[in-house]
Design an enzyme around this catalytic site. Sequence first.
Site, PDB file in Angstrom:
ATOM      1  N   HIS A 217       0.849  -1.204   0.000  1.00 57.66           N
ATOM      2  CA  HIS A 217       0.000   0.000   0.000  1.00 57.66           C
ATOM      3  C   HIS A 217       0.883   1.253   0.000  1.00 57.66           C
ATOM      4  O   HIS A 217       0.967   1.975   1.009  1.00 57.66           O
ATOM      5  CB  HIS A 217      -0.864  -0.080   1.267  1.00 57.66           C
TER       6      HIS A 217
ATOM      7  N   GLU B 296      -0.928   1.151  -5.462  1.00 61.87           N
ATOM      8  CA  GLU B 296      -0.648  -0.044  -4.665  1.00 61.87           C
ATOM      9  C   GLU B 296      -0.684  -1.319  -5.498  1.00 61.87           C
ATOM     10  O   GLU B 296      -1.773  -1.750  -5.903  1.00 61.87           O
ATOM     11  CB  GLU B 296      -1.724  -0.170  -3.564  1.00 61.87           C
TER      12      GLU B 296
END
Length: 298
Positions: free
Chosen positions: A168, A271
Site C-alpha cells: 500500500h 498499490e
Amino acid sequence: MIDRLNEQYGLHGHVHFAGGRGGMPRALIANDHADAEVYLHGAHVTAFAPRGEAPVLWLSPDAVFTSGRAIRGGVPIVWPWFGPHGSDSTKPQHGFARNLQWQVAATRACADGSSEITLELTENEHTLALWPHPFRLEHTVRAGRGLSMVLTSHNTGDEPVSLGAALHSYFSIADITQARVEGLEECTYLDQLTSRIVKRQPGPVTFDREVDRIYFGAPRDRVIVDATAGRAVHVATTGSRSTVVWNPWVDKSRAMADFPDEGYRNMLCVEPANAGDDVRVLAPGEHHTLTATISITP
Ligand code: BG6
C-alpha cells in the site's frame, strides 16, 4: 533488543538498528545509493530516498506509532485480506499484518551497493483468532537507487487459503492537481466509491476529487508523473493483476485522525495488489510472491 539486533543483523555501511517513534525498533538503511527506514512494526517501510533526491514516500506528520495500529504513510502491508473483512466487519480493515511486530530474519549487503533486510511474521494466538490458518510471511526490502519489496506468503497449514494483499505505497507528490498516473489506460476498474465496474480508463488517471479504484490487468508499469516536482515515479510489479489508486481528497482527509486535513494535496497511493477478483488461493505447501519495484527518473 536494539543491541541484540545490531549484534546479530547490523551491517556497517548498510544497516543499523535504533529505537524509533513510540519506542518501536526500526532499521535504518544508509548506503552509497540511498537512505531508507523500516519499522519492525508491520515490516513497514516509512522512508526511502535515493541519495540527493527528495523523499519518494509520503509519511503522515500525524502518523501514530503504537502496537495494534497501522502507521499512516510509507508502505503498509495489507494482508491477508484487502479492504474490509468479507464477512465480519469487526475484523481489522486490510488485515492484521500491518498492525503487528515482525521479526528480523536476515540482512545483506548486496554486490551493487544496495542493502537488504528480510522480516518474517508467522501465526500466533492473535492472528489465529482473526484468521484461523498457519502461515509464514516473508518481506524483503532492498534499498539502492530504487526500492524493491518482495512479499512472499507461504501456506504452512493443511487447508487451502484465499489471500488478498497490497503493498500500500504512499508516494510524496508536489501537487496532486498537476499529477497523473500513466500505464492504466484502457484498464477496467472497480470504483470503490460507487461499487461499480467501469469498463475502460480513458487516458491517464488525474485527480480533482476523491479517487478509490482497483484497476485490473495493467499491461505495463504504472508511472506517476509528478509534474510540479519534475519527476516520474515508476512502479513495477510481479505477482499482481490489480493496482489500487487512492487519494482521499478533502472530506476523507478531514475524517482521518492520523491524516492532516490538507494532506491529500501532497500524497497519492498506487498499490500493487491482489485485490478484488485478484485474490490468490494457495494449496497447502504453496507460496505466492507479490513484488513492487520503485524507481524515479527526471
Ligand atoms: C485503500 C483503499 O487501499 O486504503 C481505501 O482502497 C482505503 O478504500 C485506504 O480508504 C486507506 O485504508 P486505511 O485502512 O489504511 O485507512
